[in-house]
Design an enzyme around this catalytic site. Sequence first.
Site, PDB file in Angstrom:
ATOM      1  N   ASN A   1      -6.419  -2.899   1.854  1.00  0.00           N
ATOM      2  CA  ASN A   1      -6.378  -4.365   1.822  1.00  0.00           C
ATOM      3  C   ASN A   1      -7.795  -4.876   1.960  1.00  0.00           C
ATOM      4  O   ASN A   1      -8.587  -4.300   2.698  1.00  0.00           O
ATOM      5  CB  ASN A   1      -5.578  -4.912   3.023  1.00  0.00           C
TER       6      ASN A   1
ATOM      7  N   ARG B   1       0.820  -1.225   0.000  1.00  0.00           N
ATOM      8  CA  ARG B   1       0.000   0.000   0.000  1.00  0.00           C
ATOM      9  C   ARG B   1       0.848   1.267   0.000  1.00  0.00           C
ATOM     10  O   ARG B   1       0.580   2.167  -0.791  1.00  0.00           O
ATOM     11  CB  ARG B   1      -0.979  -0.026   1.174  1.00  0.00           C
TER      12      ARG B   1
END
EC number: 6.2.-.-
Lengths: 768, 341
Positions: free
Chosen positions: A36, A18
């Site tokens: 996620n 990320r």
Amino acid sequence: MSACSIRITGLVQGVGFRPNVWRLAQACSIAGTVRNDSSGVLIEAWGNESALADFQQQLRTDIPPLARLDDILVTALDTACPHDDFRIIASASGEIHTGIVADAAMCPACRVDIFDASNRRYRYPFTNCTHCGPRLSIVRTIPYDRANTSMVGFPQCPECLREYTNPADRRFHAQPNACPTCGPNVWLEDRAGQGIAPSGTERDCLDTANHLLREGHILALMGLGGVHLVCDATNEVSVAELRRRKRRYQKPLALMARDVDVIRQYCHVTEAEAVLLHSKHAPIVLLERRVGGEIPTIGFMLPYTPLHALLLATWNTPLIMTSANLSEEPQCITIAETRQRMQGIADYLLLHNRPIVNRVDDSVTRILAGKPRLLRRARGYAPEPITLPSGFTNAPPLLAMGGELKNTFAMVRDGQAILSQHLGDLEDARTWREYTHTLQLYRDLFQHQPQAIVVDKHPGYRSTQLGQQWAREQGLPLIEVQHHHAHVAACMAENGWAMDGGKVLGIVLDGLGYGDDGTLWGGEFLLADYRGYQRVGHFKPVAMPGGTQAIVQPWRNTWAHLHALGWVEVAAHFADLELIQFLQQQPLATLETMLARGLNSPLSSSCGRLFDAVAAALDCSRASISYEGQAAIELEAITPACLLNIVPAYPFALAKNAADCWEIDPAPLWYELLKDLQTGYCREAIAAQFHQGLIHIITELAQRLCAEYPAIQAIALSGGVFQNAILFNGIQQRLEDAGLQVLTHQHVPSNDGGIALGQAVIGATAQM
Amino acid sequence: MNLAGTITLAHGSGGRAMHQLVDNLIRQTFTNPLLEEGEDQARIPLAELVAQGDRLAFTTDSYVVTPLEFPGGNIGTLAINGTVNDLAVGGAKPLYLSCGFIIEEGLPLETFARILQSMRLAADEAGVQIVTGDTKVVQRGGADKLFINTAGVGVIPAGFNPSAGGAQVGDVVIVNGWLGDHGAAILNARGDLALEADIESDCAPLNALVEAMFAVCPDIHCLRDATRGGLATVLNEFAERSNVDMVLKEEFLPIRTPVRGMCEILGLDPLYLANEGKLVAVVPITAAQAVLAAMQRIPEGYHACIIGAVMEGDGHVILQTAFGGERIVDMLPGEQLPRIC
Ligand SMILES: [Fe+3]
Ligand SMILES: [Mg+2]
Ligand SMILES: [Zn+2]
Ligand SMILES: [Zn+2]
């Protein structure tokens, strides 16, 4: 302004994915979010057409070192952007689905940090970042947060916390992030538990440790996934003492060197081998010696943690880096255990206070036929999932218990097989406890609820017995898989063989596995798919007088083979041979009766035992072995590559038996071998003829079977004997030269470490 | 009775020959007042039994062994001691035995007489009486020379309650001497193994030993005789039923050198070899010394020793090697099959 949603699957959680997306979004002027979720990472992106294209392109190419992309799915979005910046959205618990990734070797950036005197992590042994460091070895449960790892006792200092919370920082969300102010520390103590402080010019206890190593002392070093015993590999006295104390007199010891240049003083290192040594997996790589030794390969690895790197920085020669244990037991992982069990083995202990939660051994690899092959799959690899071939996408979750020795287990989930790290011999009580612990850990980490349990057919395997018990208690179906069928299926699966991909000819050259007829198998030709198999060829069964004792004392196999020829005639005809004289010193009358009465003399078609028999005939560990496969390994070791294609192949007889199954009978080989011994041929030449003979007869039978069974689409090579490089290269080469497709192991071992994967796919097929 | 010749089918016909065999040989050898009553059943006065305990123990076992006679005993001594021991390890004082013979025609009468004689001696030694019995003769191939079944009754004194599930963490494990002698002696006795080993069966009654143990420790947690399947099998049953680990010290295990040597050649594990005069006891550590001392005063316990301890665990027998290794010793699933790949 256009928008799209991008779904990414693969190894994308817990690996700094990320923040990397965030960084790319900044660079491409993209607004939106990344998060996620249960199937991976979901991005929603807003930007102009070209920026979006650019962004998507970079997502594919610029990925974090520990990540693996399986798939990127882009769909258009027609909503407006809720904000004009790019944000990382925290994951709610229960959403994350990837469990945990493998421990990774120190990354280049962290290496720079620890050797930079101006860096605050200068000489700090627990330096790590999102791209490297401990994972599996420190985790207790999911989600993978600091609080669920052994870093829980080390609250981050403000500076570490700043790194941890800054998406632009390399240590953003690096769970084990630490520094000298807030993190774990290392210390040195003597056998009495007395701390040893640095003295003179020593900067810290690592300097002191090096000083002690140079004096010839043996240290226990608490590392990443276990404790090592360390000594100066060039100090023969130290090495001999280490072997004596550890009771490991003959098995090769692993080495660690500062860099590849040091390794090159001792071994040839090809480009591919250097790449493997430097990879994030940082395994032990078996390399060819520059100058001959008893075993032609040495297992080398490079420092994979800052602790190792700092320790080895001043060494221009290698250190022995072998697991801290006695002989074949599992290595220590805790401080208490190290102090107790290494008492009398290590002179000093270099310990640290970041607890090792899970034992993760060093992985062992070898490059064969140009490809890296795993011989032991543990640190750096486990629990990275293996994506199953097409047809398995919807396989129900199931648990495969693995084999008995070199045990690993496997869980099927979401079209993947998650393989545990190498655990070892389940007869060992400590390994057994780790087996049950690790089963529970993986069940928690991956939230796994099996709908079936798969076991080997051997009734004496402890993994089988536990699987039977669990299936009974939990009311789950139990699937029993024949050992060598599992070997073949493992090879098929890791080569992407589709569930309905048709049949292969599995050639499994192995030690022993429980056969369908209750005898022991181990030199098998199986016409197989995932659904089942037909035994279409095998080595002629020979008795193992004394059962397990025939594995420990290789000469018993030689005698059993000669007995099958007619021992009295053989002994008379070759009475002058030292081999025959040796055998006549043994309690042959007793063994004779054992065979006649069938007393503890199981029949076995094992190729491994044939290797033992020939090895013992040539005086390789004839009387007894001190580690598994020793005689066969020595037989390979004395076989000179230069002779291989020059010498003739020893003959085998090949015929169909009453069950319409091909049988390879080594009788003719023995006559030739004994005659050659009598003529006074050197054993190197005999060993080469034996290897040639095996290669020849196996490829011969494979080709006959391919002609006989047109359904065969490819040939799969498996079983522990294929760790023999001469045999592997020879058979693979010849089969490919004959135009056949050959499947070989790469990602799981050809030995019993690969059994669990085979069980998993066979079990999954049976459940679908 | 004339002991020349062999047993024939006539000896089982119910006629004169049978009468001779039973009355003149068997009954005479085993003679005792209850047997002499000559009825079809032994009539046992209850009062005597009630005076000795609060429960009746009742057991049966059949004995088949090749060869019939071996160093240290024969099928007859096995048949007496085996059943006596099955009663004894339940804490019972063995009192009366029944005895059934199945004889293959052709068995030399002399052999049979010798076996009967040793049964009588064994019964006397154990303090039991053979009070009823049966004899059948079958044709050649119908049996292997001689099979014997014995059943036995005994009385259990109040307060004696060992059970396989009774082991507690901290207890110690005791055996009364050399392990595996019987199994090794039998393997050796056929002579064809060509082993120079001088090994005798340990066949012996254990009731006196148990009595002595009970006298100093009424709270014996587990007690079994380690017969077929050996020590390993008994301890696995204790471990499983008690849900604890039985941890043995390899260097404590009493195994004679010739037995060890023989096992090495044959590839067998002495922990699985049969015994016919060995018991395994799990006792509280506080009583261990007293129990040991009591055992060592009796011939069957001269070599009694502690071999291990009970530890927390999930029901395994674990062997600690001299170097600190720990090996799981399982129950055998069948024959010993190598597991190594
Ligand atoms: Fe195998
Ligand atoms: Mg019984
Ligand atoms: Zn790093
Ligand atoms: Zn810090």
